[in-house]
Design an enzyme around this catalytic site. Structure first.
Site, PDB file in Angstrom:
ATOM      1  N   ASN A  11      79.917  50.590  10.164  1.00 33.42           N
ATOM      2  CA  ASN A  11      81.291  50.774   9.848  1.00 33.42           C
ATOM      3  C   ASN A  11      82.455  50.206  10.652  1.00 33.42           C
ATOM      4  OD1 ASN A  11      83.610  51.609   8.578  1.00 33.42           O
ATOM      5  ND2 ASN A  11      83.327  53.717   9.109  1.00 33.42           N
ATOM      6  N   LYS A  13      85.562  49.785  10.092  1.00 38.42           N
ATOM      7  CA  LYS A  13      86.702  50.231   9.786  1.00 38.42           C
ATOM      8  C   LYS A  13      87.811  49.139   9.721  1.00 38.42           C
ATOM      9  CE  LYS A  13      85.189  54.518  11.975  1.00 38.42           C
ATOM     10  NZ  LYS A  13      85.529  55.479  12.979  1.00 38.42           N
ATOM     11  N   HIS A  99      84.957  58.886   3.751  1.00 35.79           N
ATOM     12  CA  HIS A  99      84.839  59.123   5.088  1.00 35.79           C
ATOM     13  C   HIS A  99      86.039  60.025   5.773  1.00 35.79           C
ATOM     14  CE1 HIS A  99      85.442  57.931   9.388  1.00 35.79           C
ATOM     15  NE2 HIS A  99      84.232  57.164   9.318  1.00 35.79           N
ATOM     16  N   GLU A 101      88.008  59.749   7.935  1.00 36.20           N
ATOM     17  CA  GLU A 101      89.562  59.238   8.118  1.00 36.20           C
ATOM     18  C   GLU A 101      90.228  59.097   6.659  1.00 36.20           C
ATOM     19  OE1 GLU A 101      88.043  55.728  10.495  1.00 36.20           O
ATOM     20  OE2 GLU A 101      87.508  57.150  11.966  1.00 36.20           O
ATOM     21  N   GLU A 171      78.746  63.490   9.486  1.00 31.36           N
ATOM     22  CA  GLU A 171      79.628  63.071  10.575  1.00 31.36           C
ATOM     23  C   GLU A 171      80.666  64.125  10.841  1.00 31.36           C
ATOM     24  OE1 GLU A 171      79.732  58.548  10.399  1.00 31.36           O
ATOM     25  OE2 GLU A 171      81.548  59.177   9.310  1.00 31.36           O
ATOM     26  N   GLY A 177      84.487  58.570  17.221  1.00 37.35           N
ATOM     27  CA  GLY A 177      85.213  57.630  18.295  1.00 37.35           C
ATOM     28  C   GLY A 177      85.628  58.482  19.396  1.00 37.35           C
ATOM     29  N   SER A 216      79.875  58.635  17.317  1.00 34.72           N
ATOM     30  CA  SER A 216      79.556  58.321  18.777  1.00 34.72           C
ATOM     31  C   SER A 216      77.988  58.112  18.884  1.00 34.72           C
ATOM     32  CB  SER A 216      79.994  59.382  19.686  1.00 34.72           C
ATOM     33  OG  SER A 216      81.432  59.559  19.504  1.00 34.72           O
TER      34      SER A 216
HETATM   35  P1  PGA Z   1      82.122  56.100  15.822  1.00 38.76           P
HETATM   36  O1  PGA Z   1      82.398  56.211  14.036  1.00 38.76           O
HETATM   37  O2  PGA Z   1      80.623  55.665  15.830  1.00 38.76           O
HETATM   38  O3  PGA Z   1      83.227  55.257  16.372  1.00 38.76           O
HETATM   39  O4  PGA Z   1      82.102  57.435  16.355  1.00 38.76           O
HETATM   40  C1  PGA Z   1      81.505  56.522  13.274  1.00 38.76           C
HETATM   41  C2  PGA Z   1      82.203  56.496  11.744  1.00 38.76           C
HETATM   42  O5  PGA Z   1      83.398  56.912  11.885  1.00 38.76           O
HETATM   43  O6  PGA Z   1      81.706  56.311  10.951  1.00 38.76           O
END
Ligand code: PGA
Length: 254
Positions: A11, A13, A99, A101, A171, A177, A216
């Site tokens: 992803n 982003k 997601h 976010e 998630e 992150g 992560s």
């Molecule tokens: P990350 O993000 O691997 O940077 O923690 C995962 C995601 O948001 O899908």
């Protein structure tokens, strides 16, 4: 239960302009080609502005391309939005929906995610529906309830679902992150729970639905996470922006 072929999805982003994105996709595609049959399915989800370019870059290598969101309507007066058919037209076979976010940053509800998923399935895209608890919900012992509620609200149950059209990504919001992940037992508990809840809704088909872990995931923790029961792949953010890291995770899925 038969082991499902794993899916490692990147992803990106809101990262990558045309030049960097093309270089990253080309490096991943080259490594995937070298590997012959990669040890898992690979998917890149770039920003929509470069989706077609990335689809052309990976070409006929075993790397698929997906969108990061779509609208629930087929077309119309929705300034700034992108339909599932547009993603498909640009070369996408998958789309990430719900997601955190978008749920937490933009107020997307389960009902919105469900409507988007129905539209995407109608267009022939495979949907990756993201769910996961906040830190406060985990601390309050509510993780499994949150997963149940989000599944109940987000699953497009009116659509025909099979193991190739539906993927669920667990998630935990607090793990995205941050460099922090739940313990292995906690991930396994969440995934076992999701499989049970899914089975309640769609019966035997649930055994074929890939359940990804995201939050992560890095090359050094991927093997342990991907070896857990009911973990059928990973949704990778930060580590997907580097070809060696992304392919390191893919190797761990083998
Ligand atoms: P990350 O993000 O691997 O940077 O923690 C995962 C995601 O948001 O899908």
């Amino acid at each position: 239960m038969a082991k499902l072929r794993k899916l490692v999805a990147g992803n990106w982003k809101m990262n990558m302009l045309a030049a960097d994105g093309t270089a990253l996709a080309a490096a991943i595609a080259a490594q995937a080609r070298e590997a012959g049959t990669p040890p898992c399915d690979l998917l890149l989800c770039p920003p929509a502005t470069i989706l077609r370019l990335i689809a052309e870059t990976v070409g006929d290598t075993p790397v698929a391309v997906g969108g990061q969101d779509c609208h629930s309507a087929e077309s119309g007066a929705y300034t700034g939005d992108i339909s599932a058919a547009m993603l498909n037209d640009a070369g996408a076979s998958h789309v990430i929906l719900g997601h955190s976010e978008r749920r937490h940053g933009l107020g997307e509800t389960d009902a919105t995610v469900k409507a988007k998923a129905a539209a995407a399935l109608q267009t022939g895209l495979t949907v990756i529906i993201c769910i996961g608890e906040t830190e406060a919900e985990r601390d309050g012992g509510k993780t499994l309830d949150v997963l149940s509620t989000q599944l109940a609200g987000s699953l497009p149950l009116g659509s025909t679902l099979d193991g190739s059209s539906l993927v669920i990504a667990y998630e935990p919001v607090w793990a995205i992150g941050t460099g922090r992940t739940p313990g292995e037992a906690e991930i396994a508990e969440a995934h076992t729970h999701m499989r049970e809840v899914l089975t309640g809704y769609i019966g035997a088909v649930a055994a074929d639905v890939r359940l990804l872990y995201g939050g992560s995931v890095k090359p050094d923790n991927a093997a342990a996470i991907l070896a857990l029961d009911h973990v059928d792949g990973a949704l990778v953010g930060g580590a997907s922006l580097d070809a060696a890291n992304f392919m390191g995770i893919a190797q761990a899925a083998g």
